[in-house]
Structures are given as structure tokens and as C-alpha cells.
Write a protein that holds these residues in place. Sequence first.
Motif, PDB file in Angstrom:
ATOM      1  N   UNK A  56       0.857  -1.179   0.000  1.00  0.00           N
ATOM      2  CA  UNK A  56       0.000   0.000   0.000  1.00  0.00           C
ATOM      3  C   UNK A  56       0.897   1.234   0.000  1.00  0.00           C
ATOM      4  N   UNK A  57       0.515   2.248  -0.740  1.00  0.00           N
ATOM      5  CA  UNK A  57       1.315   3.474  -0.793  1.00  0.00           C
ATOM      6  C   UNK A  57       1.382   4.107   0.601  1.00  0.00           C
ATOM      7  N   UNK A  58       2.513   4.706   0.908  1.00  0.00           N
ATOM      8  CA  UNK A  58       2.685   5.384   2.192  1.00  0.00           C
ATOM      9  C   UNK A  58       1.698   6.554   2.261  1.00  0.00           C
ATOM     10  N   UNK A  59       1.028   6.674   3.411  1.00  0.00           N
ATOM     11  CA  UNK A  59       0.083   7.758   3.613  1.00  0.00           C
ATOM     12  C   UNK A  59      -1.365   7.363   3.362  1.00  0.00           C
ATOM     13  N   UNK A  60      -1.599   6.136   2.908  1.00  0.00           N
ATOM     14  CA  UNK A  60      -2.957   5.670   2.610  1.00  0.00           C
ATOM     15  C   UNK A  60      -3.416   4.738   3.729  1.00  0.00           C
ATOM     16  N   UNK A  61      -4.622   4.978   4.232  1.00  0.00           N
ATOM     17  CA  UNK A  61      -5.211   4.101   5.242  1.00  0.00           C
ATOM     18  C   UNK A  61      -5.862   2.912   4.551  1.00  0.00           C
ATOM     19  N   UNK A  62      -6.035   1.829   5.302  1.00  0.00           N
ATOM     20  CA  UNK A  62      -6.673   0.640   4.753  1.00  0.00           C
ATOM     21  C   UNK A  62      -7.408  -0.114   5.852  1.00  0.00           C
ATOM     22  N   UNK A  63      -8.498  -0.706   5.486  1.00  0.00           N
ATOM     23  CA  UNK A  63      -9.244  -1.571   6.403  1.00  0.00           C
ATOM     24  C   UNK A  63      -8.996  -3.039   6.094  1.00  0.00           C
ATOM     25  N   UNK A  64      -8.273  -3.337   5.026  1.00  0.00           N
ATOM     26  CA  UNK A  64      -8.104  -4.737   4.628  1.00  0.00           C
ATOM     27  C   UNK A  64      -6.767  -4.962   3.928  1.00  0.00           C
ATOM     28  N   UNK A  65      -5.699  -5.021   4.705  1.00  0.00           N
ATOM     29  CA  UNK A  65      -4.391  -5.453   4.207  1.00  0.00           C
ATOM     30  C   UNK A  65      -4.240  -6.920   4.600  1.00  0.00           C
ATOM     31  N   UNK A  66      -3.898  -7.772   3.652  1.00  0.00           N
ATOM     32  CA  UNK A  66      -3.838  -9.203   3.919  1.00  0.00           C
ATOM     33  C   UNK A  66      -2.401  -9.701   3.955  1.00  0.00           C
ATOM     34  N   UNK A  67      -2.167 -10.683   4.831  1.00  0.00           N
ATOM     35  CA  UNK A  67      -0.878 -11.365   4.845  1.00  0.00           C
ATOM     36  C   UNK A  67      -1.068 -12.781   5.376  1.00  0.00           C
ATOM     37  N   UNK A  68      -0.186 -13.668   4.936  1.00  0.00           N
ATOM     38  CA  UNK A  68      -0.158 -15.043   5.416  1.00  0.00           C
ATOM     39  C   UNK A  68       1.047 -15.219   6.319  1.00  0.00           C
ATOM     40  N   UNK A  69       0.892 -16.037   7.340  1.00  0.00           N
ATOM     41  CA  UNK A  69       1.995 -16.366   8.246  1.00  0.00           C
ATOM     42  C   UNK A  69       1.999 -17.873   8.449  1.00  0.00           C
ATOM     43  N   UNK A  70       3.191 -18.461   8.473  1.00  0.00           N
ATOM     44  CA  UNK A  70       3.329 -19.890   8.721  1.00  0.00           C
ATOM     45  C   UNK A  70       3.714 -20.072  10.184  1.00  0.00           C
ATOM     46  N   UNK A  71       2.906 -20.844  10.905  1.00  0.00           N
ATOM     47  CA  UNK A  71       3.136 -21.095  12.328  1.00  0.00           C
ATOM     48  C   UNK A  71       3.564 -22.543  12.533  1.00  0.00           C
ATOM     49  N   UNK A  72       4.412 -22.764  13.554  1.00  0.00           N
ATOM     50  CA  UNK A  72       4.923 -24.113  13.846  1.00  0.00           C
ATOM     51  C   UNK A  72       3.845 -25.053  14.329  1.00  0.00           C
ATOM     52  N   UNK A  73       2.867 -24.499  15.037  1.00  0.00           N
ATOM     53  CA  UNK A  73       1.799 -25.325  15.596  1.00  0.00           C
ATOM     54  C   UNK A  73       0.512 -24.526  15.605  1.00  0.00           C
ATOM     55  N   UNK A  74      -0.593 -25.196  15.801  1.00  0.00           N
ATOM     56  CA  UNK A  74      -1.887 -24.520  15.834  1.00  0.00           C
ATOM     57  C   UNK A  74      -1.961 -23.685  17.111  1.00  0.00           C
ATOM     58  N   UNK A  75      -2.110 -22.357  16.986  1.00  0.00           N
ATOM     59  CA  UNK A  75      -2.064 -21.492  18.158  1.00  0.00           C
ATOM     60  C   UNK A  75      -3.386 -21.354  18.915  1.00  0.00           C
ATOM     61  N   UNK A  76      -4.442 -21.966  18.428  1.00  0.00           N
ATOM     62  CA  UNK A  76      -5.723 -21.871  19.132  1.00  0.00           C
ATOM     63  C   UNK A  76      -6.790 -21.225  18.288  1.00  0.00           C
ATOM     64  N   UNK A  77      -7.891 -20.834  18.941  1.00  0.00           N
ATOM     65  CA  UNK A  77      -9.013 -20.239  18.203  1.00  0.00           C
ATOM     66  C   UNK A  77      -8.646 -18.900  17.562  1.00  0.00           C
ATOM     67  N   UNK A  78      -9.328 -18.593  16.459  1.00  0.00           N
ATOM     68  CA  UNK A  78      -9.054 -17.366  15.712  1.00  0.00           C
ATOM     69  C   UNK A  78      -9.209 -16.117  16.573  1.00  0.00           C
ATOM     70  N   UNK A  79     -10.247 -16.084  17.409  1.00  0.00           N
ATOM     71  CA  UNK A  79     -10.491 -14.909  18.248  1.00  0.00           C
ATOM     72  C   UNK A  79      -9.336 -14.679  19.215  1.00  0.00           C
ATOM     73  N   UNK A  80      -8.786 -15.764  19.740  1.00  0.00           N
ATOM     74  CA  UNK A  80      -7.667 -15.653  20.683  1.00  0.00           C
ATOM     75  C   UNK A  80      -6.412 -15.138  19.981  1.00  0.00           C
ATOM     76  N   UNK A  81      -6.164 -15.615  18.766  1.00  0.00           N
ATOM     77  CA  UNK A  81      -4.995 -15.156  18.005  1.00  0.00           C
ATOM     78  C   UNK A  81      -5.104 -13.660  17.748  1.00  0.00           C
TER      79      UNK A  81
END
Length: 142
Positions: A56-81
Motif C-alpha cells: 500500500x502506498x505510504x500515507x494511505x489508510x486501509x481496512x483490509x491489508x492481507x498477509x499469510x503467516x506460517x506457524x509451527x503449531x496450531x495457536x488456538x481459536x481465531x479470536x484468541x490469536x
Amino acid sequence: MKTTWRFRLAKRGKMRFLSHLDLMRTVARAFRRAGLPLVYSEGFHPHPLFSFGPALAVGIESEAEYFDAVLREDPGPEEEICARLNAVLPQGLVIRAAGRPLLDGRSLAALLDAASYHLWLAGPREALAAFPALLTRTSLPY
């Protein structure tokens, strides 16, 4: 067991001035502070296995920037993460959602093929009245 998670991040306020590289560093730091078990690359200079969408260009706000992360183990429920990350992220960065994506081999950048922009104008009536004429133009160099 390694798991891939997809996150939706809001970037508002002063954080809109964060560059893409600084955003990646801030998110990595938040994962470490939240105690989420990231998978790191191998080699001399290991780094977390993240995959961000288009920058995203610097200076622009966003409500939906997406990224993927690889975790070693299941960290629990989505709400907790989300709660753990939001507790350590700086003001202006908020994790809106987390989930396990359906991986089809395409990168996150390849999956995102559309964007929606909103523009709020404030100023003299003459300036606001001229705005519809701008929409009829085929280009608008700046």
C-alpha cells in the motif's frame, strides 16, 4: 505441524505513514511479543515466513491489508490469536480477522485482483463542484 494462517489487518491514523517494509517488521515483532510460534527460513539470516499482499502506498489508510503467516503449531481459536496480536500491536494497526486459507498454490498477491477506494473531500464548494469533471477524464497525472 506447520500451519498457514491468513490475516486481515487495518492500518489507520499515524500508522498510514508506515512503509511496507516497516509494516512487515512491526507485524513480525508483534508475533514474537504475542508468543505465536512462527516458522523461520533456514540459512544465515533467518526471517519469519510471511507473505504479504501488494504494498500500500505510504500515507494511505486501509481496512483490509492481507498477509499469510506460517506457524509451527496450531495457536488456538481465531479470536484468541487476534486478541493476542492486537494486545501488542501499536495503535493504528488492528488485526480484523484470522483464518486458515484454502491454499491453491497461488501467491497472496496473485489472489488479490481488485481494490475499492473511498475518497472524502472537504473544502470550498467550488472545489467540490469541480470533482465530477475529474471523473470524466481518462487520466489524471499528478
